[in-house]
Write an enzyme that holds these catalytic residues in place. Structure first.
Site, mmCIF file in Angstrom:
data_model
loop_
_atom_site.group_PDB
_atom_site.id
_atom_site.type_symbol
_atom_site.label_atom_id
_atom_site.label_comp_id
_atom_site.label_asym_id
_atom_site.label_seq_id
_atom_site.Cartn_x
_atom_site.Cartn_y
_atom_site.Cartn_z
ATOM 1 N N GLU A 55 0.819 -1.222 0.000
ATOM 2 C CA GLU A 55 0.000 0.000 0.000
ATOM 3 C C GLU A 55 0.852 1.271 0.000
ATOM 4 O O GLU A 55 0.426 2.306 -0.496
ATOM 5 C CB GLU A 55 -0.958 0.009 1.187
ATOM 6 C CG GLU A 55 -2.108 -0.996 1.062
ATOM 7 C CD GLU A 55 -1.764 -2.373 1.612
ATOM 8 O OE1 GLU A 55 -0.571 -2.627 1.911
ATOM 9 O OE2 GLU A 55 -2.692 -3.200 1.737
ATOM 10 N N PHE A 117 -11.663 -7.150 13.885
ATOM 11 C CA PHE A 117 -10.599 -7.639 13.020
ATOM 12 C C PHE A 117 -10.234 -6.563 11.990
ATOM 13 O O PHE A 117 -11.102 -6.011 11.332
ATOM 14 C CB PHE A 117 -11.028 -8.927 12.316
ATOM 15 C CG PHE A 117 -9.968 -9.448 11.377
ATOM 16 C CD1 PHE A 117 -8.722 -9.841 11.855
ATOM 17 C CD2 PHE A 117 -10.206 -9.525 10.016
ATOM 18 C CE1 PHE A 117 -7.739 -10.291 10.994
ATOM 19 C CE2 PHE A 117 -9.229 -9.988 9.148
ATOM 20 C CZ PHE A 117 -7.997 -10.369 9.644
ATOM 21 N N GLN A 118 -8.972 -6.281 11.868
ATOM 22 C CA GLN A 118 -8.439 -5.278 10.943
ATOM 23 C C GLN A 118 -9.044 -3.895 11.162
ATOM 24 O O GLN A 118 -9.201 -3.120 10.228
ATOM 25 C CB GLN A 118 -8.604 -5.726 9.492
ATOM 26 C CG GLN A 118 -7.747 -6.952 9.208
ATOM 27 C CD GLN A 118 -7.540 -7.216 7.736
ATOM 28 O OE1 GLN A 118 -8.411 -6.952 6.925
ATOM 29 N NE2 GLN A 118 -6.373 -7.753 7.396
ATOM 30 N N LYS A 167 -17.635 -0.528 5.997
ATOM 31 C CA LYS A 167 -18.127 -1.462 4.995
ATOM 32 C C LYS A 167 -19.641 -1.387 4.825
ATOM 33 O O LYS A 167 -20.155 -1.493 3.708
ATOM 34 C CB LYS A 167 -17.705 -2.888 5.388
ATOM 35 C CG LYS A 167 -17.828 -3.882 4.245
ATOM 36 C CD LYS A 167 -17.183 -5.209 4.600
ATOM 37 C CE LYS A 167 -17.287 -6.177 3.421
ATOM 38 N NZ LYS A 167 -16.688 -7.479 3.742
ATOM 39 N N MET A 485 24.789 8.239 1.652
ATOM 40 C CA MET A 485 24.590 9.500 2.360
ATOM 41 C C MET A 485 24.867 9.323 3.851
ATOM 42 O O MET A 485 25.410 10.209 4.503
ATOM 43 C CB MET A 485 23.167 10.016 2.119
ATOM 44 C CG MET A 485 22.964 11.455 2.518
ATOM 45 S SD MET A 485 24.177 12.561 1.759
ATOM 46 C CE MET A 485 23.276 13.180 0.350
HETATM 47 C C1 LIG Z 1 12.738 5.130 4.956
HETATM 48 C C2 LIG Z 1 14.047 5.759 5.261
HETATM 49 N N1 LIG Z 1 14.871 5.182 6.186
HETATM 50 C C3 LIG Z 1 16.077 5.746 6.451
HETATM 51 C C4 LIG Z 1 16.485 6.878 5.833
HETATM 52 C C5 LIG Z 1 17.835 7.518 6.164
HETATM 53 N N2 LIG Z 1 18.707 7.501 4.964
HETATM 54 C C6 LIG Z 1 18.869 8.579 4.176
HETATM 55 S S1 LIG Z 1 19.857 8.292 2.864
HETATM 56 C C7 LIG Z 1 20.117 6.695 3.357
HETATM 57 C C8 LIG Z 1 21.004 5.790 2.558
HETATM 58 C C9 LIG Z 1 20.494 5.546 1.192
HETATM 59 O O1 LIG Z 1 21.332 4.603 0.568
HETATM 60 P P1 LIG Z 1 21.238 4.320 -0.972
HETATM 61 O O2 LIG Z 1 19.832 4.126 -1.369
HETATM 62 O O3 LIG Z 1 22.168 3.234 -1.325
HETATM 63 O O4 LIG Z 1 21.675 5.704 -1.608
HETATM 64 P P2 LIG Z 1 23.124 6.375 -1.697
HETATM 65 O O5 LIG Z 1 23.163 7.434 -0.638
HETATM 66 O O6 LIG Z 1 24.152 5.316 -1.499
HETATM 67 O O7 LIG Z 1 23.148 6.966 -3.056
HETATM 68 C C10 LIG Z 1 19.443 6.424 4.542
HETATM 69 C C11 LIG Z 1 19.492 5.147 5.265
HETATM 70 C C12 LIG Z 1 15.581 7.445 4.905
HETATM 71 N N3 LIG Z 1 15.852 8.581 4.254
HETATM 72 N N4 LIG Z 1 14.396 6.858 4.619
#
Ligand SMILES: Cc1ncc(C[n+]2csc(CCOP(=O)(O)OP(=O)(O)O)c2C)c(N)n1
Ligand SMILES: [Mg+2]
Lengths: 588, 170
Positions: A55, A117-118, A167, A485
């Protein structure tokens, strides 16, 4: 008086109302509490249903659809887990002002509150992550509520609206009311500004010696005409233009007056212009912390004009000198008209000197990147993707991380609505489902999700949806085997302790693509890059392109959190200032 | 460094559709954005149109107060937001029910003070009273403080309701 209105079941009312609201596609996933609506869907042809695999992806797909078309995106999910899975997408849409209507099933009215439920308190859970929400307990209010939801979603500052549908209400019979007869009692956001305010804005601009236009996502939301007007106004006045991450495409990237993106990973010239300007014209942006850096040092010498449709955006973090409440296109049109009428002209000499200064800053070429033999630089991969896709109608989505910033920096956007990214919430897993929604809306266009190997795993199941609907989305993974990052921040701010940011046990993305019934390509080094990009673009179906890039590359320029625009790091040779580093550590 | 902004107390009146969840929306806005609620009252004021009036007393810098009003105004079921403190003269009243238990001199004294404050006894037993008092918040505070040594048992207060002075309305 006899009731001459057409009587339908609740489920039929919903579909009729969607159709009358111009909905052609709905992204959804079935379950017990929405079976009546799925039954009604089965018996009609007007609305196409796209079956996602999660979803959250339905909501992101609707976001991509909405962002790339300007229409309201539409979602249908079941009660309980269906609704809670949608929450991330709803929050994402709220943060980025994307118009959505999300229908959620609910347990029958007589069971509400019984831990059935749900069952979950959907309106309670989604209250803080929607622009508005409704629980419809009486079928007689259903049609009106659906029409009102669309009105609320798209007017003013757009956003997601949830309608929770028990529902029994879907089964009950009630009257259908067409949209024309529905008006909201009070919700009428203001779109035009007083001429006196516009005159004051012009007066302020006329004092400028070092002006800048700082534009944001509000320009895109205002409609394509707003971008045309922005371009006209900028050309008319010769004011330099910078855009936020959300605003990219609102002004042509190739234009001489464009300074590039500003903010944490913005260009040297854009950030120094923001820092040194004397009059700032903010058009549809919100002084986000990614843009301002340290607030106390943000653009210290400027007078600020802020055009926004949402009064709560004014003076939220940055105090401005002249708020202009209104819709970008309406106000810009009036502004341009008035500017010409008054024969207004900026002071030529200072403006020329300002441009001279800007050209000096430009010479720093802050987006230059090195090369490393056969190793693919991620920036180069994006650049080649951009070059090799010239001449096509291209839409780019992204996940979140370094690749997102490289996409923003190295892919030039000439037009609005070609760039879909999760800006406010920064949701990993946004890009693939969002690309799905874009491709549904633009079947013949090239749609690429510029992705990271970690992010893409968050909604990888949607490959199955791509294959089912033959959606030729290209998933372009800049695979650095790191949550890049996160690794970059750990390197710069946490002593190089790379805690849990290595992407262990990655799947073989080529085989993964094949397992889903799509195509996979891999570029191991520079010798493969162009061929892989060409093969990816030429393949008529969905593709995963696994681009193995330099693992240690960092994203520059960078304003570390807590630092000011003039304390930018331009490359690995720059070290963050320890004082702002300490303050910045506690920030995100 | 900038001077710290002074914190002021504002009484804000909000006219809303009386629909389910509206109070949660308003309260959620305050808690979600870290604003203060000193008191909040709500009741339907127009039956035919199903409008409720919320009076909220809050405090913050002028910037925060402006933000609070803008965010309230942005809620879809909100019709009007009025900052009574900023907009001119207005009156504020609070009602409290004050239970006092005691016998002998203390009981007589509580009645005497109630009389001075124009509080009415609306329930009495041989060893207790419930007083109803209406007035400014300061007056109610003063009355309650005086009742403590006389056997204060409990207090129930409405929080502030307020309206502008003069002929014009919302
Ligand atoms: C749902 C979610 N969880 C954690 C983060 C924190 N976060 C930001 S960038 C990142 C790493 C992303 O890695 P990747 O997709 O390999 O991209 P890269 O930076 O290596 O290009 C994380 C864990 C986030 N932005 N979103
Ligand atoms: Mg990565």
């Amino acid at each position: 008086m006899s009731d001459t209105r057409e009587m339908l079941t609740g489920a039929e009312i919903v579909l009729r109302a969607l159709k009358d609201q111009g909905v052609e596609v709905i992204f959804g996933y079935p379950g017990g509490a929405v079976l009546p609506i799925y039954d009604a869907l089965f018996q009609q042809n007007a609305i196409r249903h796209i079956l996602v695999r999660h979803e959250q992806a339905a909501v992101h797909a609707a976001e991509g659809y909405a962002r790339s078309t300007g229409k309201v995106g539409c979602v249908l999910v079941t009660s309980g887990p269906g609704a809670t899975n949608a929450v991330t997408g709803l929050t994402d849409a709220l943060m980025d002002s994307i118009p959505l209507v999300c229908l959620t099933g609910q347990v029958p009215t007589h069971l509400i509150g019984n831990d059935a439920f749900q069952e979950c308190d959907t309106t309670g859970i989604t209250r803080p992550c929607t622009k508005h929400n409704y629980l419809v307990k009486d079928v007689n209010n259903l049609a009106r509520t659906v029409h009102e939801a669309f009105y609320v979603a798209r007017t003013g500052r757009p956003g997601p609206v949830v309608i929770d549908l028990p529902k029994d209400v879907q089964f009950a019979t009630g009257p259908y009311i067409p949209p024309a007869t529905v008006a909201h009692k009070t919700y009428r956001p203001r779109t035009d500004a007083d001429m006196s305010v516009i005159d004051r804005a012009i007066d302020m601009l006329l004092t400028a010696e070092r002006p800048v236009i700082y534009g944001g996502g509000g320009i895109i939301n205002s409609g394509d005409e707003a971008s045309v007007l922005l371009t006209e106004f900028a050309r008319l006045t010769n004011i330099p233009v910078t855009l936020t991450l959300m605003g990219l495409g609102a002004y042509p990237a190739s234009d001489r007056q464009f300074l590039g993106m500003l903010g944490m990973h913005g260009t040297y010239e854009a950030n120094l212009v923001m820092h040194g300007c004397d009059v700032m014209f903010n058009i549809g942006a919100r002084f986000d912390d990614r843009v301002t850096g340290r607030l106390s040092a943000f653009s210290p010498t400027s007078k600020k004009i802020h055009l926004d449709i949402d009064p709560s955006s004014i003076n939220k973090t940055v105090m401005v000198d002249l708020p202009v409440i209104g819709d970008v296109k309406t106000v810009l049109k009036a502004l341009i008209g008035r500017w010409k009428e008054r024969g207004a002209q900026l002071k030529a000499e200072p403006l020329k000197a300002w441009w001279g200064q800007i050209e000096e800053w430009r010479k720093r070429d802050s987006l230059r990147y090195g090369s490393n033999g056969l190793i693919i630089k991620p920036q180069h991969a994006v650049r080649r993707l951009w070059e090799l896709s010239q001449g096509r109608e291209t839409f780019i989505t992204t996940e979140v991380g370094q690749h997102q910033m490289w996409a923003a920096q190295y892919f030039g956007f000439e037009k609005p609505r070609r760039w879909m990214t999760s800006g406010g919430l920064g949701t990993m897993g946004y890009g693939l489902p969002s690309a799905m929604g874009v491709q549904i809306a633009h079947p013949d266009a090239l749609v690429v999700d510029i992705s990271g190997e970690a992010s893409v795993m968050m909604n990888i199941q949607e490959m199955s949806t791509l294959v089912q609907y033959r959606l030729p989305v290209k998933v372009f993974i800049l695979n650095n085997q790191y949550m890049g990052m996160v690794r970059q921040w750990q390197e710069l701010l946490h002593g190089g302790r790379y805690s849990e940011s290595y992407s262990e046990s990655l799947p073989d993305f080529v085989k993964l693509a094949e397992a889903f019934g799509a195509r996979g390509f891999r570029a191991l080094d520079m010798n493969d890059l162009d061929d892989v990009i060409r093969a990816t673009l030429d393949h008529p179906g969905p593709v995963i392109a696994d681009i193995c890039v330099d693992q240690k590359e960092n994203c520059f320029p960078m304003i570390p959190s807590g630092a000011a625009h003039n304390e930018m790091l331009l490359g690995p040779e720059d070290k963050a200032d320890p004082v702002s580093t300490e303050e910045g550590m506690v920030l995100v | 460094m900038k001077q710290p902004q002074p914190i002021n107390r504002h009484t804000i009146a909000v006219l809303v559709d009386n629909e389910p969840g509206i109070l949660a929306r308003v309260v959620g806005l305050f808690s979600g954005r870290g604003y203060n609620i000193e008191s909040l009252t709500v009741a339907e004021v127009e039956q035919a149109e199903q409008l409720s009036r919320i009076t909220v007393v809050t405090s913050g810098t002028e910037q925060v107060i402006e933000q609070i009003k803008a965010h309230l105004g942005r809620l879809v079921p909100v019709h009007k937001v009025h900052d009574l403190t900023a907009e001119g003269p207005h009156v504020e009243r609070e009602l409290a029910l004050v239970k006092v238990a005691g016998t002998g001199d203390r009981r007589v004294e509580s009645l005497r003070i109630a009389d001075i404050f124009r509080a009415r006894a609306i329930d009495s037993t041989t060893e207790s009273f419930v007083f109803e008092i209406t007035g400014s918040q300061e007056k109610v505070n003063a009355f309650v403080a005086l009742m403590i040594p006389l056997g204060l048992v409990e207090v129930s207060r409405t929080g502030i309701v307020a309206i502008s002075r003069g002929a014009s309305g919302f």
